[in-house]
Design an enzyme around this catalytic site. Sequence first.
Site, mmCIF file in Angstrom:
data_model
loop_
_atom_site.group_PDB
_atom_site.id
_atom_site.type_symbol
_atom_site.label_atom_id
_atom_site.label_comp_id
_atom_site.label_asym_id
_atom_site.label_seq_id
_atom_site.Cartn_x
_atom_site.Cartn_y
_atom_site.Cartn_z
ATOM 1 N N GLU A 114 34.835 -8.789 29.447
ATOM 2 C CA GLU A 114 34.383 -9.076 30.807
ATOM 3 C C GLU A 114 33.708 -7.861 31.418
ATOM 4 O O GLU A 114 34.107 -6.721 31.205
ATOM 5 C CB GLU A 114 35.517 -9.579 31.711
ATOM 6 C CG GLU A 114 35.033 -10.157 33.047
ATOM 7 C CD GLU A 114 33.949 -11.239 32.891
ATOM 8 O OE1 GLU A 114 32.776 -10.866 32.706
ATOM 9 O OE2 GLU A 114 34.278 -12.432 32.940
ATOM 10 N N ASP A 146 32.523 -16.474 33.235
ATOM 11 C CA ASP A 146 32.128 -17.073 34.513
ATOM 12 C C ASP A 146 31.156 -18.231 34.296
ATOM 13 O O ASP A 146 30.390 -18.577 35.180
ATOM 14 C CB ASP A 146 31.518 -16.017 35.433
ATOM 15 C CG ASP A 146 30.299 -15.324 34.832
ATOM 16 O OD1 ASP A 146 29.931 -15.660 33.677
ATOM 17 O OD2 ASP A 146 29.715 -14.450 35.495
#
Length: 369
Positions: free
Chosen positions: A241, A318
Amino acid sequence: MPSGRDVAARMLVCLLLAQRPSLAPAARHVETRAAKSTLKLPCDIYAAAKTPCVAAHAITRALYANYGGPLYVLKRTSDGALHAITPVEPGGPANAKDHDNFCAGSFCKIHRIVDQSGRGNHLDTAPGGGSVPTADRAVDASRESLVVYGGSKVYAAYFEGGMGYRNDNTSGVAVGDEPESMYMVTSGDHFNNGCCFDYGNAETDNNDDGAGTMEAIYWGNVNIWGSGEGVKGPWVMGDLENGLFAGNHTRQQPGNKPLDGLRFVAAMVKGRSGNHWAIKGGDATRAGALQYMFEGPRPPGYEVMKKQGAILLGIGGDNSNWSVGTFYEGAMTSSYASDATEERVFQSIVEAKYQIAPTTSRRRANSVV
């Protein structure tokens, strides 16, 4: 007493049967090598090493020698009917003849990729997220065919952008700084520099929740964050991430060499507490080809992981869904697997004998999605 995965498989078949009469498993009449090999299948190998799979996904074959339940569920667009595709026999390849019969004269999508582990960590089309708020599309179920075990036709999950799968409510998947290991078999010649063709651990809210909230395998040639050696890739990296990393460098990682020119690639990522992780990859068709791309500490800012335990495929945490790629099989454990275990898993992949179909294996995409 039947195992948890056997019970789960039977329950899923029963549920599908209740929905659609056509979902009865097809007759297992195709001869395979499943019971002939002395080598265990990947999740048998992990289990024997006391690092059992908590998720086991495959379009091409069973990942346990005794698994005969659904591998994936088709959805036919002409009438909305659902149909579960099983191995031709426990431990064998997927039943492509059943797939073809169900989809004949229509267009089929992969509606669900079934978790063979018995934990119910099935992958369905991903909902919208912080990057792309709309839900993802399912893959064309018949876009690519190939051959395993020396002659058994099977299909793949062929991602063409805007496509992804996810499960935000999982069981047994590592969270926080807990250990885990994972592998994926993918196509070496179907990738791009879009974010992000991932398989692994991600956020449960479909947003970017910051450094360390993911730990997933990435395959492709994105180089705007970290990358391996060279400038073109493709590389096996980890999506942690807020960055794809080929090791502990925030830019180019020495030693993580591109795996260029391969048709089938095996990729592995594993991590544990104490700021340690590893990346491996190699030619999925050649014995002894698995190699370390990196082993050591994580990049700065990722020393203590904050994993959330969702599972995704073909997208970023996301819901960044601009990548392309191909998924054949993969699995996750909630332990840090030994090198010896991963070598045996890799050998099992080689024994599957992935190869391109003798005729054109990638048909033109159907416009109906």
